[in-house]
Design a protein around this motif. Structure first.
Motif, PDB file in Angstrom:
ATOM      1  N   ALA A 144       0.897   4.216  -2.697  1.00  0.00           N
ATOM      2  CA  ALA A 144       0.666   5.583  -2.209  1.00  0.00           C
ATOM      3  C   ALA A 144       1.751   6.530  -2.713  1.00  0.00           C
ATOM      4  O   ALA A 144       1.461   7.633  -3.180  1.00  0.00           O
ATOM      5  CB  ALA A 144       0.607   5.594  -0.685  1.00  0.00           C
ATOM      6  N   GLU A 145       3.011   6.105  -2.631  1.00  0.00           N
ATOM      7  CA  GLU A 145       4.117   6.939  -3.092  1.00  0.00           C
ATOM      8  C   GLU A 145       4.033   7.169  -4.599  1.00  0.00           C
ATOM      9  O   GLU A 145       4.293   8.270  -5.080  1.00  0.00           O
ATOM     10  CB  GLU A 145       5.454   6.293  -2.718  1.00  0.00           C
TER      11      GLU A 145
ATOM     12  N   LYS B  56       1.215   9.611  -5.114  1.00  0.00           N
ATOM     13  CA  LYS B  56       1.393  10.816  -4.284  1.00  0.00           C
ATOM     14  C   LYS B  56       0.228  11.095  -3.325  1.00  0.00           C
ATOM     15  O   LYS B  56      -0.305  12.195  -3.265  1.00  0.00           O
ATOM     16  CB  LYS B  56       1.673  12.028  -5.165  1.00  0.00           C
ATOM     17  N   VAL B  57      -0.148  10.042  -2.583  1.00  0.00           N
ATOM     18  CA  VAL B  57      -1.114  10.186  -1.490  1.00  0.00           C
ATOM     19  C   VAL B  57      -0.555   9.444  -0.283  1.00  0.00           C
ATOM     20  O   VAL B  57       0.493   8.805  -0.367  1.00  0.00           O
ATOM     21  CB  VAL B  57      -2.524   9.622  -1.854  1.00  0.00           C
ATOM     22  N   THR B  58      -1.253   9.500   0.845  1.00  0.00           N
ATOM     23  CA  THR B  58      -0.796   8.768   2.025  1.00  0.00           C
ATOM     24  C   THR B  58      -1.231   7.301   1.940  1.00  0.00           C
ATOM     25  O   THR B  58      -2.186   6.965   1.215  1.00  0.00           O
ATOM     26  CB  THR B  58      -1.376   9.367   3.313  1.00  0.00           C
ATOM     27  N   ARG B  59      -0.540   6.467   2.687  1.00  0.00           N
ATOM     28  CA  ARG B  59      -0.912   5.054   2.746  1.00  0.00           C
ATOM     29  C   ARG B  59      -2.333   4.919   3.286  1.00  0.00           C
ATOM     30  O   ARG B  59      -3.112   4.080   2.847  1.00  0.00           O
ATOM     31  CB  ARG B  59       0.067   4.274   3.630  1.00  0.00           C
ATOM     32  N   GLN B  60      -2.690   5.781   4.234  1.00  0.00           N
ATOM     33  CA  GLN B  60      -4.030   5.738   4.819  1.00  0.00           C
ATOM     34  C   GLN B  60      -5.108   5.974   3.763  1.00  0.00           C
ATOM     35  O   GLN B  60      -6.196   5.392   3.835  1.00  0.00           O
ATOM     36  CB  GLN B  60      -4.166   6.762   5.954  1.00  0.00           C
ATOM     37  N   THR B  61      -4.802   6.811   2.776  1.00  0.00           N
ATOM     38  CA  THR B  61      -5.755   7.048   1.686  1.00  0.00           C
ATOM     39  C   THR B  61      -5.969   5.765   0.891  1.00  0.00           C
ATOM     40  O   THR B  61      -7.103   5.409   0.566  1.00  0.00           O
ATOM     41  CB  THR B  61      -5.263   8.188   0.765  1.00  0.00           C
TER      42      THR B  61
ATOM     43  N   GLN C  95       0.838  -1.197   0.000  1.00  0.00           N
ATOM     44  CA  GLN C  95       0.000   0.000   0.000  1.00  0.00           C
ATOM     45  C   GLN C  95       0.873   1.247   0.000  1.00  0.00           C
ATOM     46  O   GLN C  95       0.566   2.233  -0.665  1.00  0.00           O
ATOM     47  CB  GLN C  95      -0.930  -0.005   1.224  1.00  0.00           C
ATOM     48  N   GLN C  96       1.977   1.199   0.733  1.00  0.00           N
ATOM     49  CA  GLN C  96       2.904   2.333   0.799  1.00  0.00           C
ATOM     50  C   GLN C  96       3.511   2.620  -0.569  1.00  0.00           C
ATOM     51  O   GLN C  96       3.618   3.776  -0.980  1.00  0.00           O
ATOM     52  CB  GLN C  96       4.005   2.075   1.826  1.00  0.00           C
TER      53      GLN C  96
END
Length: 73
Positions: A26-27, A30-35, A22-23
């Motif tokens: 996300a990277e 360009k969003v957070t892992r939580q997103t 997920q990380q």
């Protein structure tokens, strides 16, 4: 089963892509892992731009990553 009208295959696609975390996804978009967690769980519907970025990351058309069921509210 989610009661939201937008469903997704992100978890399956991550595992089909060398078990992308997920990380890592996300990277890439360009969003957070939580997103990513919230989108996968169907608790958050991404913007159209983010949805296209996610689909592009997997090299898939939008319809193979996200689906819409208008009967669910």
């Amino acid at each position: 089963m989610s009661t939201h009208s937008i469903q997704n295959n992100i978890r399956k696609l991550r595992f089909e892509n060398d078990e992308m975390t997920q990380q890592q996804l996300a990277e890439e978009v360009k969003v957070t892992r939580q997103t990513i967690v919230a989108i996968e769980k169907g608790k958050y519907s991404p913007s159209l731009e983010l949805a296209f970025k996610i689909a592009h990351t997997f090299g898939k058309p939008l319809e193979e990553v996200f689906s819409f069921d208008p009967s669910k509210k």
